[in-house]
Design a protein around this motif. Structure first.
Motif, short mmCIF file in Angstrom:
data_model
loop_
_atom_site.label_atom_id
_atom_site.label_comp_id
_atom_site.label_asym_id
_atom_site.label_seq_id
_atom_site.Cartn_x
_atom_site.Cartn_y
_atom_site.Cartn_z
N ASN A 178 0.86 -1.20 0.00
CA ASN A 178 0.00 0.00 0.00
C ASN A 178 0.89 1.24 0.00
OD1 ASN A 178 0.86 -0.77 2.56
ND2 ASN A 178 -1.01 -0.14 3.61
N THR A 224 -6.30 0.98 -0.53
CA THR A 224 -5.54 0.84 -1.77
C THR A 224 -5.92 -0.45 -2.50
OG1 THR A 224 -3.77 -0.26 -0.57
CG2 THR A 224 -3.57 2.12 -0.83
N GLN A 236 3.10 4.82 5.47
CA GLN A 236 1.86 5.53 5.86
C GLN A 236 2.18 6.66 6.86
OE1 GLN A 236 1.37 1.73 5.97
NE2 GLN A 236 1.16 2.11 3.80
N THR A 262 -5.11 2.61 8.21
CA THR A 262 -4.63 1.35 7.68
C THR A 262 -4.68 0.31 8.82
OG1 THR A 262 -2.93 0.32 6.30
CG2 THR A 262 -2.15 1.76 8.08
N ARG A 270 -4.22 8.07 -7.41
CA ARG A 270 -5.37 8.89 -7.02
C ARG A 270 -4.95 10.33 -6.71
NH1 ARG A 270 -8.20 5.63 -2.21
NH2 ARG A 270 -6.03 5.14 -1.73
P1 IMP Z 1 -5.10 0.24 3.20
O1 IMP Z 1 -3.82 0.46 3.90
O2 IMP Z 1 -4.94 -0.13 1.75
O3 IMP Z 1 -6.01 -0.72 3.92
O4 IMP Z 1 -5.90 1.64 3.17
C1 IMP Z 1 -6.39 2.25 4.36
C2 IMP Z 1 -6.26 3.76 4.31
O5 IMP Z 1 -4.88 4.12 4.36
C3 IMP Z 1 -6.81 4.40 3.02
O6 IMP Z 1 -7.33 5.67 3.35
C4 IMP Z 1 -5.58 4.57 2.17
O7 IMP Z 1 -5.73 5.61 1.21
C5 IMP Z 1 -4.55 4.92 3.23
N1 IMP Z 1 -3.18 4.57 2.84
C6 IMP Z 1 -2.59 3.35 2.84
N2 IMP Z 1 -1.31 3.43 2.45
C7 IMP Z 1 -1.06 4.72 2.21
C8 IMP Z 1 0.12 5.44 1.81
O8 IMP Z 1 1.21 4.89 1.60
N3 IMP Z 1 -0.04 6.79 1.70
C9 IMP Z 1 -1.20 7.43 1.96
N4 IMP Z 1 -2.31 6.80 2.34
C10 IMP Z 1 -2.24 5.46 2.46
#
Ligand code: IMP
Length: 428
Positions: free
Chosen positions: A38, A128, A223, A238, A302
């Motif tokens: 991610n 993501t 993140q 996340t 995005r």
């Molecule tokens: P996930 O980590 O894919 O489960 O996403 C969960 C949330 O964290 C979402 O709002 C994503 O857009 C955000 N997110 C995850 N990884 C990143 C990153 O590297 N940069 C910015 N936002 C992230």
């Protein structure tokens, strides 16, 4: 010995990749401790842009050992593609270490991520869709598969069988998706195992020995603080701990071995995905941040949401992470503005002023920013290499950020290139 942890202060995308790339060569090990693909950042190698999502950027320096800690979740297909991409550029990946205890992102995790987001509809988290949340969910449910399982076909098969008993039901009966076959997944993953096996190692003793023998270890967070599952804007977060404590849990190194914690913060803020964002702009200033700062995601492409710097958030991050140093990135983007705003407090729906991040989710959702204004500098600062070379207004801005955070600003980035950086205080 020196353990240095790098964390994002805001909602990710603070420019951690640039700072890691800048500092990595001073360390013996560069270790990822949470998250998976991610994350993402671009490094420039011999004029070519390379995108890294899993392999720590220490890979670019032959003297540095890059490692992926137990707190990470790994999509082996993505990792292998990244290894192949690096090898095609003649960058050796032989040194890459992967913890035996890091979890695997399985194909069904990716299906479930997408399906669950679709089902949430307008309440979607905006993930993501890389399978991150479902992989961490299986880890907590003790149904996860780990890197070490790749080393034993029969154990791997047994664990996939156990995981699929419930998962196939969920895929078919809840989401109307195709189930997975144990044989197919086992065959696919045993091919990955052949490539990844030489890298899989018990990482915690390696890092502890390194630190005990005076080596320098850099813990590279992905993140950001407000995406932390415990300390972020839950549920719009996340599924891991990108905060400093996560570096210990995610690598098996004790907190007494961490000497410094460096927080990376943009000179403004961006966010991707859903959730509260008090200083978010919907006007021409917001467009300026997007256009001048090229605010589009490395992983998903995005367009990011953008807003003014929020000092309340930095103060919160300073506390949660025990920050010893701050790096302010993209200061040059602020050159576009005649007047610069800093959010110093929030006002809630009842008109009450808050100087800390409100503990209750809905109070944060309704927080209205209270701004302090400073005169901008309106000149190109991308050539500045020392603090003194910055215009007085930019120096005043940085001094004000330090005062509000209670943390010294040790690094300032004034452009995308490695040299476009001002280092005021070294980290090791
Ligand atoms: P996930 O980590 O894919 O489960 O996403 C969960 C949330 O964290 C979402 O709002 C994503 O857009 C955000 N997110 C995850 N990884 C990143 C990153 O590297 N940069 C910015 N936002 C992230």
């Amino acid at each position: 010995m020196a353990g240095v942890v790098l964390v994002g202060v805001q909602w990710g995308d603070e420019g951690k990749g640039k700072i890691t790339d800048l500092l990595a060569s001073q360390f013996d090990y560069v270790v990822r401790f949470q998250g998976g693909n991610n994350a993402g950042h671009t490094v420039i190698y011999k004029g070519t842009k390379l995108q890294l999502h899993l392999v720590p950027s220490g890979i670019m320096y032959p003297q540095v050992i890059p490692a992926i800690g137990n707190g990470c979740v790994i999509d082996p297909e993505v990792l292998i593609k990244e290894i192949e991409m690096l090898n095609a550029q003649d960058i050796s990946t032989d040194r890459l270490l992967i913890s035996t205890n890091a979890h695997l992102i399985m194909p069904y995790h990716k299906d479930l991520d997408g399906a669950s987001e679709r089902r949430l509809g307008t309440n979607e988290i905006g993930t993501t869709r890389r399978g991150i949340g479902p992989a961490y969910r299986d880890k907590a449910a003790r149904l996860g598969l780990r890197m070490q399982d790749l080393l034993d076909r029969s154990i791997f098969r047994e664990k996939v069988t156990a995981a699929l008993v419930e998962t196939n039901d969920v895929l078919e009966k809840i989401y109307g998706l195709d189930p997975y076959s144990v044989d197919d997944i086992t065959a696919e993953f045993m091919e990955y195992a052949k490539i990844l096996e030489p890298h899989i190692i018990e990482l915690s003793p390696v890092l502890n020995d390194a630190l005990d023998s005076g080596k320098n270890v850099f813990f590279e967070g992905a993140q950001g603080t407000l995406l932390d599952i415990d300390h972020g804007t839950y549920p719009f977060v996340t599924s891991s701990n990108p905060t400093a404590g996560g570096a210990c849990v995610g690598t098996g190194v004790g907190p007494t071995k961490v000497a410094r914690v460096l927080g990376i913060s943009k000179a403004y803020i961006t966010r991707v995905g859903s959730g509260p964002f008090p200083t978010e702009l919907f006007d021409a200033d917001g467009d300026t941040f997007i256009d001048v700062g090229h605010e589009y995601g490395t992983t998903t492409g995005r367009k990011r949401r953008a807003g003014w710097y929020d000092a309340v958030i930095t103060k919160y991050a300073a506390q949660i992470n025990g920050l010893t140093d701050l790096a302010i990135t993209k200061l040059d983007v602020l050159s576009a503005f005649p007047t610069i705003k800093i959010c110093v407090a929030y006002e809630d729906a009842r008109g009450v002023r808050h100087t800390t991040v409100p503990g209750h989710q809905s109070a944060f959702h309704h927080a209205k920013p209270i701004y302090e204004e400073m005169k901008g500098w309106n000149v190109d600062i991308t050539g500045a290499r020392t603090f003194e070379e910055l215009p007085q207004e930019a120096q005043d801005y940085i001094a004000r950020l330090e005062e509000l955070a209670g943390v010294p600003v040790s690094i300032i980035a004034v452009g995308p290139d490695r040299e476009q950086t001002i280092i005021r205080r070294s980290l090791i």
